[in-house]
Design an enzyme around this catalytic site. Structure first.
Site, short mmCIF file in Angstrom:
data_model
loop_
_atom_site.label_atom_id
_atom_site.label_comp_id
_atom_site.label_asym_id
_atom_site.label_seq_id
_atom_site.Cartn_x
_atom_site.Cartn_y
_atom_site.Cartn_z
N GLU A 1 44.55 -16.50 62.28
CA GLU A 1 45.27 -16.06 61.21
C GLU A 1 45.79 -17.01 60.02
O GLU A 1 46.51 -16.55 58.97
CB GLU A 1 46.87 -15.50 61.73
CG GLU A 1 47.98 -16.64 62.35
CD GLU A 1 47.46 -17.25 63.66
OE1 GLU A 1 46.42 -17.11 64.03
OE2 GLU A 1 48.39 -17.86 64.41
N CYS B 1 47.22 -18.25 70.76
CA CYS B 1 48.06 -19.82 71.11
C CYS B 1 48.65 -19.58 72.32
O CYS B 1 48.54 -19.28 73.26
CB CYS B 1 48.21 -20.53 69.91
SG CYS B 1 48.48 -22.15 70.23
N HIS C 1 43.84 -20.43 65.95
CA HIS C 1 44.59 -19.54 64.80
C HIS C 1 43.71 -18.93 63.86
O HIS C 1 43.59 -19.54 62.69
CB HIS C 1 45.64 -20.37 64.45
CG HIS C 1 46.57 -20.91 65.21
ND1 HIS C 1 47.67 -19.99 65.73
CD2 HIS C 1 46.96 -22.15 65.84
CE1 HIS C 1 48.14 -20.79 66.59
NE2 HIS C 1 47.94 -21.90 66.89
#
Lengths: 277, 1017
Positions: free
Chosen positions: A242, A95, A240
């Site tokens: 994660e 990002c 994302h």
């Protein structure tokens, strides 16, 4: 020994801790380090095997997303970062980290490209692409499917076939190459590591068609969600991964859906970090 | 030399910002704009040669792939003419308003080694084409492009950078003739004189309070300084000290409890003396409920409860109503920033934000807009953008909220911002020690936000925007993010003894509060300033954002400074805590204030107020109960209309109409602008279901630290351990207030509790926050309705055994227009619930899961229609009996919770606005599956005697539950003894079919039709 991983905290990044946890689950030893600690010499980049630039709003993104972070990377870390990349150690930008890598000219970093010539001012960066405002004109947080691209040299997506399902959360994520030739070169060299995709069962029904909004959440050219450098060790993506590393983060976990985790990207990266030395 | 840089998109590229503005211009009713292009402006001042300028532009100011830049010197004359066939509007901030872009620009210039840049400012240029007159262009500029509270604009002329006239750099206080520190002659003033002083300085103090101050200074044998008087006014403001909630109230009204719903059995009105609403009702409820897991209620910046044996959870909700009315983006932005600071102020890491918003109608005709008021559409869009900006940039997921619409909120929009944080148990220290340094960290102090606390405690009128611009600010979330990280690191290393945030009243409130027990010495000249020229009282009172005050022991100060420096946070020691009970304020060598802290905090006289509430006209209309026996007496005996047809018979059309109402329809476009995934802990998301779009009842979070600990266990050796979660929900229904605030309070508490129970929270571990926004409490009818509401809060909280842990009130939400007419808001209570989910692996969402599942309703349907979506939709807002307190709801919720824990529940959704039919349709929409319901099977009282009433009434305590047929016996056994019935099943197609009391179909539609209405704007 677990490979040490530097999670780079710039003033204003905010997904540092999730990125660290993902690296931990993937078998790494992450440490969140502020830019100032590197600049002051408290920590040395080359002591780490992998570098992660997490998401957030570095320096507020006031001059454009990731813009000032890119300046800080080039002017502050400059040679050290280039040496890290040249040594083949993996670098992951997520990002805002992706935006910074692109604006710093570290992605896609095609070789032998002329600097931008249509400007009356002297460019000091070899910026070949950008991440600009979403077509929707606003910040959007929504889950997207990402299809790993076979044939990409990206070390993070090697051997991945299953789509990744994870959220995007950005207002400036539309990937645009600076011109047609650049886009063609990015494609020809396999630098597109991840593309936005339709939902897996829907994808079969409409395989031939393009991927429209909201599957492609921002209007990125060629549905590009993530790109790597030609060597494959520097990789950035807008979504994302994660934020989807354990099954109950899946938005439809209550409907029995699971899988398509983002964790394999980190497992690949950490494994590569351990090997490359 | 000053340069102007204009950065625009390269030709041919789509202008997403311009397109969005064009849509908004149309929505605001400005026709004739054909195109609207946006360019960014930068103003650069300093010794800049061509090379330096080129580098600034090339490296900082534009994106070479998609943008191009032009620059030129700003000269006194000979400015270029306006574009030939277009209009230009250029906008800059007013002098002194926070310009974070300019701050970044200055920082960037230093990074690239351009040192000649002295000042910078940002702006925008808009180019409009179309069939437009100059009047039209000003309308677009004022209505959309600039807010003159914080900005100014130029039409067809180049903007001038604000730093040319902000008086910075050398302007001193003496320059305008006023003394540096003023002494206010108070001791000899008579009552009129005291009031005149309060009025002239906008102190918002009444006569009794002014007399108390006068007496204090007579005893001290001197006159107060402006520093002292302003500090007392802020500390004693309604905003800071909540004097209405502490006042003695002579109240006339029915005793607490539901009013008998017939005039024959009307409860008698009685006089009652209430010594403090807070003490008598709110705190009393918390004490009666006596939950051992409440760690801290009402004493700190936020309420704190136990999460597990290692962590505590903190929760706070604040309002930011007045600022949001004037400058929606900045008001909501700093509202979020303020409540997040409250959480940092209890040493917690913020893990979630909530927002509950109340606006006027989006489609309000311009001619009905009161003078000086922004259009509701603009307020709503600006508020949402402000919440988005602060929460997203700080990396806090915004996970729960609601939006309500009523004409009563047109001039006074309400913005409730909440924040939840987590902290290790025992890590929050609250006792400063003598000798500790008074340390301020974070943003610099400027003239922004002066007198915000008193401003927010006054009513507004059409001129408020002109006089109160200094009270409105723009936030800088990145500063606060770094402050957060510094505080948490200092907390973990034990570097401070106490902490609080700088909110209303600025340093004066923060230091005054911390020095309550000890006293302190403060040196104002040490405060880092944004610019010179601030008078001492301005430094002391400034509400500049993103600042915290800490008590740091001298021995820890070097380490504390090092942490702050490493995170780009400025930290300054302003003085020290003493122990002599006096707050002494110096500016250089001059003592500019010296007040006894006991007087500062306890010297305020208790207010004496009168209040009255009478059961109103709601009880009868035309001599009939609106909903009894199908005899409809509302709206002058007329039937509700849909599309010009009398619609009583057509419940399908009613359902579709209700799904399109502002409270009911999809909030997906708003929710998606908030990052609700950051921190990775949102396990029940605000949007749920097959298409990730269903309206979840509550969000459930697992804090990252906890998730990480749970996931790092060894899965082979350890059985799946239950991981705790935090459920967040709200309850509010201002449409019941006019009918009976007591029942409204019950409705809010019940809805909040029910929502967290619906997703899997334990009903015995629910804590509540109470936030009131009301009108002028000096008017007995306003205060009477507040009293009755607070009584309802108490009774409901006790009934649900749910303690209040924090609360806040925002009063004086009234607006006097240029016409002299008063516009008061509907009395509004927002109840926020925080429920502990014992096992986040056993949570439930509201979407239907599988065809063939059975649908149960739990709770009794009693036929109250007053204030319901249905009546409001068809023009009868203030008639009928509002939903009455349910009986035995807590036991029902406990049993439902056991069913959820045992895995018997597939889906669960509360019945609120729009009643059973709307809840069922939402479950179907979210699951992508149809359903069928039998109204005849619904457990109900005699009043619920028609199809429409059973389908749309909003009786409390009810949920709709989907259960596998194989689990139905166990489910029914658990809920035995309560009004529970199987009323339908999930279909395999997309049809929604409801049969009436007589067995005939009364609603027949499908998901496509209801989705269209539900997604309408």
């Amino acid at each position: 020994m677990l490979p040490p991983i530097l999670i780079l905290h710039a003033t204003g990044t905010n997904r540092d801790r999730e990125a660290a946890w993902a690296c931990e689950l993937a078998g790494g030893a992450p440490e969140i380090v502020h830019m100032n600690q590197l600049l002051a010499g408290e920590r040395r980049l080359m002591d780490y095997r992998m570098l992660v630039l997490p998401g957030g709003f570095s320096y507020g993104d006031d001059l454009g997303a990731g813009k000032l972070w890119a300046v800080a990377l080039r002017h502050g870390l400059g040679d050290g970062l280039e040496a890290f990349v040249a040594a083949g150690r993996p670098v992951l930008g997520i990002c805002n980290g992706f935006q910074a890598l692109v604006k710093a000219g570290l992605l896609p970093a095609l070789r032998d490209m002329e600097p931008l010539s249509n400007l009356s001012i002297s460019p000091s960066t070899n910026q070949q692409a950008t991440l600009t405002r979403n077509d929707s004109g606003r910040f959007e947080c929504r889950w997207v499917y990402l299809q790993p691209q076979a044939g990409s040299p990206c070390v993070f997506t090697q051997g991945l076939h299953e789509p990744i399902y994870c959220p995007v959360a950005h207002g400036e994520g539309k990937f645009v190459a600076r011109d047609k030739a650049t886009l063609a070169a990015i494609e020809a060299q396999g630098l597109v590591a991840l593309r936005y995709a339709r939902e897996p069962h829907a994808a079969e029904a409409a395989a031939a068609e393009g991927v429209e909004y909201p599957w492609n959440p921002n209007g990125s050219q060629n549905d590009i969600a993530g790109v790597c450098n030609p060597a494959g060790n520097v990789f950035g993506l807008m979504p994302h991964p994660e934020d989807h590393i354990v099954p109950h983060q899946h938005p439809r976990a209550h409907r029995g859906e699971h899988g398509c985790l983002g964790l394999p990207l980190f497992v690949n990266g950490v494994r590569y970090a351990a090997e490359v030395g | 030399m000053i340069y102007r840089v204009e950065v625009s998109l390269r030709p041919g590229l789509p202008d997403a910002r311009g397109a969005a503005l064009l849509r908004q211009a149309e929505a605001l009713g400005v026709r004739g704009v054909h195109s609207l292009a946006v360019a960014d402006l930068y103003f650069l001042a300093g010794e800049l040669d061509e090379d330096a300028l080129q580098r600034l532009v090339a490296e900082l100011l534009h994106d070479p792939v998609v943008e191009e830049a032009l620059w030129r010197p700003v000269s006194a004359g000979a400015e270029p003419a306006a574009p030939a066939d277009a209009w230009s509007v250029e906008v800059t901030l007013l002098p002194g308003v926070t310009d974070s872009v300019a701050e970044s620009l200055m920082a960037g210039a230093a990074m690239i080694g351009v040192h000649g840049l002295r000042r910078a400012a940002s702006g925008r240029r808009y180019t409009l084409t179309g069939d437009l007159s100059e009047v039209d262009v000003h309308r677009v500029a004022r209505g959309l492009l600039a807010n003159e509270v914080i900005q100014r604009y130029w039409v067809n002329r180049p903007a001038r950078p604000p730093f040319l006239e902000d008086g910075r750099d050398g302007a001193s206080g003496e320059a305008d003739g006023a003394p540096w520190v003023e002494v206010i002659p108070l001791r000899e003033a008579d009552d009129a004189g005291l009031l005149a002083i309060s009025q002239a300085r906008r102190l918002a103090l009444d006569l009794a309070e002014m007399r108390a101050i006068q007496a204090y200074f007579r005893a001290a044998a001197r006159e107060p300084t402006d520093v002292e008087l302003e500090m007392l006014a802020q500390t004693w403001s309604e905003h800071c000290v909540h004097k209405t909630f502490k006042a003695v109230i002579e109240y006339v009204g029915p005793p607490p409890g539901p009013v008998e719903p017939t005039s024959a059995h009307r409860s008698p009105l009685a006089a009652q003396r209430i010594d403090g609403l807070l003490k008598t009702y709110i705190r009393a409820a918390t004490e009666k409920v006596a939950k051992p897991w409440v760690r801290s209620a009402f004493v700190d910046n936020a309420g704190i409860v136990a999460y597990d044996d290692r962590f505590d959870v903190a929760f706070k909700v604040e309002t930011h109503n007045h600022p949001s009315a004037l400058e929606p983006f900045g008001g909501a932005n700093t509202g979020v920033g303020g409540v997040v600071r409250d959480i940092i102020g209890v040493s917690a890491r913020p893990i979630a934000n909530t927002d509950v918003l109340f606006f006027g109608p989006r489609d309000l005709p311009w001619e009905q807009l009161p003078a000086g008021v922004l259009h509701p559409r603009r307020i709503a869009d600006g508020v949402v953008a402000g919440i988005e900006d602060y929460g997203n940039k700080m990396g806090i997921p915004t996970v729960n909220g609601a939006i309500f619409t009523d004409p009563g909120y047109t001039a006074n929009p309400l913005v409730f911002c909440g924040c939840v944080g987590i902290l290790p148990h025992g890590s929050h220290r609250t006792q400063p020690q003598p000798g500790d340094l008074v340390v301020v960290i974070g943003g610099r102090t400027g003239r922004d936000g002066l007198r915000g606390a008193t401003f927010s405690s006054m009513e507004m009128d059409h001129q408020t925007g002109e006089i109160a611009s200094s009270a409105v600010q723009i936030g800088h979330p990145i500063h606060e993010k770094q402050v957060l990280e510094a505080v948490l690191q200092a907390r973990d290393e034990g570097l401070y003894n106490a902490i609080t945030d700088c909110g209303a009243g600025g340093l004066s409130s923060a230091i005054g509060e911390m020095a309550k027990a000890l006293g302190a010495v403060v040196h104002l000249e040490r405060a880092p300033l944004k610019y010179t020229g601030l008078r001492p009282w301005e430094i002391w009172l400034s509400e500049a954002q993103e600042r915290m005050v800490l008590a740091v022991p001298p021995a820890r100060w070097p380490r504390f400074q090092a942490i702050c420096a490493g995170l780009d946070v400025e930290a300054t020691a302003l003085g020290e805590f003493t122990g002599d009970g006096r707050l002494r304020i110096f500016y250089g060598e001059h003592l500019v204030g010296d007040v006894d802290v006991a007087f500062l905090h306890d010297g305020i006289p208790q207010r004496q107020l009168r209040a009255e509430w009478r059961p109103g006209q709601w009880s009868m209309v035309n001599g009939q109960w609106p909903m009894v026996n199908g005899r409809w007496s509302m709206a002058n005996g007329q039937w509700p209309m849909v599309n010009g047809q009398w619609s009583m018979a057509n419940l399908t059309e009613v359902l579709v109409a209700l799904l399109g109402m502002p409270e009911t329809r999809s909030k997906e476009p708003v929710v998606r602008q908030y990052d609700h995934e950051v921190q990775g802990g949102t396990v029940v998301k605000p949007l749920v279901g097959a298409g990730n779009a269903g309206p979840g009842d509550a969000a459930v979070l697992i804090p990252l630290d906890v998730l990480r600990r749970a996931a790092s266990g060894e899965p082979s050796a350890v059985k799946r351990e239950a991981v705790r979660g935090i459920a967040l929900a709200v309850g509010a229904n201002p449409f019941y207030t006019a009918l009976d605030p007591y029942c409204m309070a019950w409705a809010a508490v019940d809805e909040a509790v029910r929502n967290v129970v619906a997703v899997g929270a334990d009903p015995d571990q629910v804590s509540l926050l109470d936030n009131f926004s009301w009108g002028n409490p000096n008017l007995p009818d306003r205060l009477g309705s507040l009293v009755r509401c607070v009584q309802g809060c108490h009774d409901a909280a006790v009934a649900y055994a749910a303690p209040f842990i924090s609360g806040k009130d925002s009063l004086n939400n009234e607006y006097t227009g240029a016409d002299g007419q008063k516009h008061a808001i509907p009395g509004t209570l927002v109840i926020s619930a925080l429920g502990i989910v014992p096992d986040a692996g056993r949570t439930v969402t509201m979407d239907l899961k599988r065809a063939g599942d059975w649908l149960y309703i739990v709770g009794l349907t009693r036929g109250e229609l007053g204030g319901s979506s249905w009546l409001r939709r068809f023009g009868a807002a203030a008639v009928g009996v509002p939903p009455q307190p349910p009986t035995d709801a807590l036991d029902l919720y406990r049993r439902l919770h056991r069913a959820i824990r045992q895995g018997l529940v597939q889906a669960c959704h509360d019945c609120s606005e729009g009643g059973l039919a709307v809840a069922a349709a939402e479950m179907a929409l979210a699951g992508g599956l149809g359903l069928e319901l039998r109204l005849a099977a619904v457990p109900r009282t005699a009043e619920a005697d028609s199809d429409a009433v059973v389908a749309f009434c909003e009786s409390l305590g009810r949920l709709l539950v989907a259960v596998r047929p194989s689990a139905s016996d166990a489910f029914e056994a658990l809920l035995a003894g309560h009004p529970v019935a199987r009323i339908g099943r999930v279909r395999s197609d997309n049809r929604i079919v409801v049969t009436g009391l007589g067995g005939q179909p009364v609603i027949e539609t499908d998901l496509t039709a209801v989705e269209k209405a539900w997604r309408s704007e």
